[in-house]
Design an enzyme around this catalytic site. Structure first.
Site, PDB file in Angstrom:
ATOM      1  N   GLU A 134      40.896  34.369  39.867  1.00  0.00           N
ATOM      2  CA  GLU A 134      39.489  35.052  40.644  1.00  0.00           C
ATOM      3  C   GLU A 134      38.730  33.703  41.321  1.00  0.00           C
ATOM      4  OE1 GLU A 134      38.813  37.901  37.709  1.00  0.00           O
ATOM      5  OE2 GLU A 134      38.729  39.301  39.307  1.00  0.00           O
TER       6      GLU A 134
ATOM      7  N   GLU B 204      44.999  41.439  34.156  1.00  0.00           N
ATOM      8  CA  GLU B 204      44.102  42.356  33.280  1.00  0.00           C
ATOM      9  C   GLU B 204      44.510  43.972  32.930  1.00  0.00           C
ATOM     10  OE1 GLU B 204      43.447  40.308  35.759  1.00  0.00           O
ATOM     11  OE2 GLU B 204      41.509  39.452  35.177  1.00  0.00           O
TER      12      GLU B 204
END
Ligand code: NAI
Length: 716
Positions: free
Chosen positions: A117, A139
């Site tokens: 990210e 995730e």
């Protein structure tokens, strides 16, 4: 020392080197947040003297992602604080992203989750071209979502549809594949090349902005209101539900965050993401999945159930007796990890057939471009197919996988053992016969152990290690090392009929079959299994295993129990299985049909006669889906507690991991024991009592469970 190095060179290029002190990998914890916030402030001050920014890492990997210890400990009461904390972290990342100067990610190693990210927030991404490097947002596999802007930036970069597999399935890719997918912009041959390219980008782009921060930004592949996209998105939730069965909130929230966020500007999208992220982080399913798939699995991998103080063993030559379905699979799993294999069967022809199995699997990999022809040849060269026991000379481990017959197993043990290396160990892959009983044939029962593989061996990650009465700690430690050497997950159990996994598996299928005997519609039973989170319905799995094998195991167990002077309690499933096999010749899938019909072409379907034979219309109509789902999960959880109580299981970790990886126990629960913990131990016992009163004493809570319920104590 700050977690982020800050150096400006003569070209006015600022290099931020992430290097978290005292950690082997960078993670997004409090230290990182503080360092990032200070860095964002410094950049603001220095902005006029900067020509651009390079973000890289001093660790072997670029960045490992969120700090799971921290995420795991966030409670519902902390939700507001947590949300605020995430938003301020994102504001710091955003400040760097919108500083106006070019920002380049120099990805020197794997960047996962929060790590990727950070890279997505840069204007240009260059990764070292190494196949060992992984890039992705995993995730979702822990019940979470990429909460560092991943659900917003990736779709804006490559389009909603293209982003979904990364966001909702946690797909990880190599730098080469990431380049192809448009997730990174360039590959570098070496760290120097990477930095040179980063500098060149900065020189070429004195001012730089993300596409989504520029006027006229068009969503790649179409924004949600675009007619073609709107049509796809209208059915996306239904398609997703078909996969998750409503058991997994994470992919659903990811879809919402991405699609809702795509309809507003970036900053509001970021806030939407944080809300969903917070909801997941404090929710039970993420706790279940993170607890088991991260903390407990890591404990097992770190050797928690391996006896301590014994030197790690490394295996060079493994003998496999029996080149049937299991033996061939074990040979493949072993040879692909660089270990020599002697694959022995009664004839060279049989043994060679077993070796062909490896050839088939390896050829498939070659044709998909995932393996080089020379590596296939090298792996095959490691397997010696033979009918001659003297080829077993010097094996440091021999695994027996011949027919499930005690007499035959005793013979092959006695034939092979003398050939083994002097300190070698001998293992049986029996699925039902007690290891201590088989060890009687061994000259060295302390070197004898159970290694219970699952079918298909190349896909199933679990190996259940069974410790016999006389198995030594040294043998256990070495068996554990072998399982890890071939990249599988070991659980350790003590000897008992059916060990742990087969015992619990038996309760699952029997419960489903018993429901049919009660008159419940078979499709309701199968759906209840799937909606509870099991990968396959209980009737379908009976067909896979074969109904005759179920009969055989049951008859053998009854014989043994009666021989030990104990009474056999018939299970309501027995009559149903007997009706199918004995009266209708329906023995299972391999024999042409069981609970299902298997047409030569087309999909399987439930055998229509089940309806007239078993279904009671009144009972079928008055069935509660919740009862069916609970029965399927409760009966397995209760049997698991019995295994703990009897000492068959040694740890809660082995129970949870074994139940999920061995029998497919609903992964959203975090495993058969975590299912009880998350339900509430006392509440679980209360519900079990209701099930006992309605469906039979098999739901009676074992003493260990009652004891825990008294004080409402979790299993740990
Ligand atoms: P299989 O019938 O496919 O293979 C057995 C092989 O053993 C045959 O190739 C046979 O020729 C060979 N064999 C017989 N006598 C031999 C001897 N004296 N020396 C060398 N080889 C000999 O059976 P499968 O399914 O591979 O099962 C093997 C063992 O693994 C059994 O104990 C079974 O209970 C256990 N097991 C099976 C699982 C399954 O899903 N099928 C799962 C876990 C364990």
């Amino acid at each position: 020392m700050s977690a982020i190095g800050y150096t400006i060179d003569s070209d006015k290029i600022l290099t931020l080197t992430i290097d978290m002190p005292g950690q082997s990998a960078n993670t997004m914890n409090g230290d990182f947040r503080t360092a990032l916030s200070e860095t964002a402030q410094k950049i603001k001050t220095d902005i006029d003297v900067l020509s651009g920014i390079i973000i890289t890492s001093a660790k072997k990997t670029f960045f490992a992602g969120g700090d799971l210890n921290e995420l795991y400990s966030v409670t519902r009461a902390d939700a507001a604080t947590f949300e605020h904390m995430v938003n301020s972290l994102k504001a710091d990342i955003r400040a760097i992203e919108t500083c106006g100067k070019p920002v380049v990610a120099a990805i020197n190693g794997s960047a996962l989750g929060g790590g990727l990210e950070i890279c997505l927030a840069c204007h240009h991404r260059i990764a070292l071209d190494r196949d060992t490097i992984q890039l992705g947002l995993p995730e979702v596999t822990l019940g979470l979502l990429p909460g560092g802007g991943g659900t917003q930036r990736l779709p804006r970069m490559i389009g909603l549809e293209a982003a979904f597999p990364y966001l909702m399935e946690g797909k990880k890719v190599s730098p080469k594949a990431a380049l192809k997918a448009g997730i990174i912009d360039a590959l570098a041959d070496s760290p120097d090349d990477m930095m040179t390219q980063a500098r060149a980008f900065i020189r070429a782009s004195p001012s730089s902005h993300q596409p989504w921060d520029q006027k006229g930004f068009r969503f790649p592949g179409g924004a949600p209101h675009h007619p073609a996209m709107a049509q796809k998105l209208a059915i996306a939730p239904a398609m997703l539900k078909q996969k998750t069965k409503g058991c997994y909130p994470a992919p659903e929230r990811i879809l919402s965050a991405a699609v809702e966020g795509a309809q507003v500007d970036y900053d509001n999208g970021d806030k939407i993401e944080t809300r969903y992220f917070t909801e997941l982080v404090v929710g039970q399913v993420a706790k279940n999945m993170t607890g088991t798939f991260w903390f407990q699995l890591n404990a097992i991998k770190a050797g928690e159930s391996r006896p301590q103080g014994i030197e790690k063993a490394s295996f060079h030559r493994v003998g496999v007796l029996g080149a049937g379905m299991m033996g061939a699979g074990i040979a493949y799993a072993t040879a692909t990890r660089g270990i020599e294999v002697v694959l022995k069967d009664v004839s060279t022809e049989n043994a060679t057939k077993g070796k062909h199995y490896s050839e088939g699997l390896l050829s498939k990999k070659v044709s998909r471009g995932r393996l080089a022809e020379k590596d296939k040849a090298a792996t095959l060269a490691r397997i010696t197919a033979t009918a001659d026991a003297s080829d077993l000379q010097d094996c440091d481990l021999i695994i027996e996988a011949v027919f499930e017959d005690s007499g035959l197993k005793a013979n092959v043990t006695q034939e092979a053992e003398p050939k083994m290396a002097s300190n070698g160990i001998f293992a049986s892959n029996t699925s039902t016969i007690p290891i201590s009983q088989l060890a009687k044939a061994s000259a060295r029962p302390d070197h004898f152990i159970g290694l219970h593989f699952f079918s298909p061996v190349d896909k199933m990650q679990l190996v259940e290690i069974i410790v016999g009465e006389q198995t030594s700690d040294d043998t256990l430690a070495r068996a554990f090392d072998y399982v890890q050497q071939i990249g599988k997950i070991p659980i350790v159990v003590n000897d008992s009929r059916g060990f742990f996994t087969s015992r619990v598996f038996g309760t699952f299928v029997n419960e489903g079959v018993a429901m049919l005997g009660e008159g419940i519609h078979p499709s309701s039973i199968e759906n209840a299994g799937l909606l509870a989170g099991m990968p396959v319905g209980p009737l379908a799995i009976c067909d896979e295993v074969s109904l005759t094998l179920i009969q055989h195991i049951r008859d053998q167990s009854r014989k043994d129990l009666e021989a030990a002077g104990k009474a056999w309690k018939a299970h309501p499933a027995e009559a149903v299985v007997d009706t199918l096999v004995n009266e209708h010749g329906r023995k299972g899938k391999a024999a042409g049909g069981g609970f299902y019909d298997y047409p030569a072409s087309g999909k399987k379907s439930l055998w229509p006669s089940l309806e007239s034979l078993f279904v009671d219309q009144a009972r079928a109509k008055n069935t509660s889906l919740q009862d069916l789902k609970d029965r399927i999960l409760f009966i397995q959880a209760i049997e698991t507690v019995r295994c703990l109580e009897e000492g068959v299981l040694r740890t809660v970790e082995d129970a949870n991991i074994g139940s999920i990886f061995g029998i497919g126990f609903a992964p959203w629960t975090g495993g058969a024991i975590q299912f009880i913990n998350q339900y509430g131990v006392r509440a679980f016992v209360e519900r079990a009592k209701v099930l006992e009163d309605s469906f039979g004493e098999r739901f009676a809570a074992p003493a260990l469970l009652l004891e825990k319920a008294e004080t409402d104590t979790l299993f740990t």
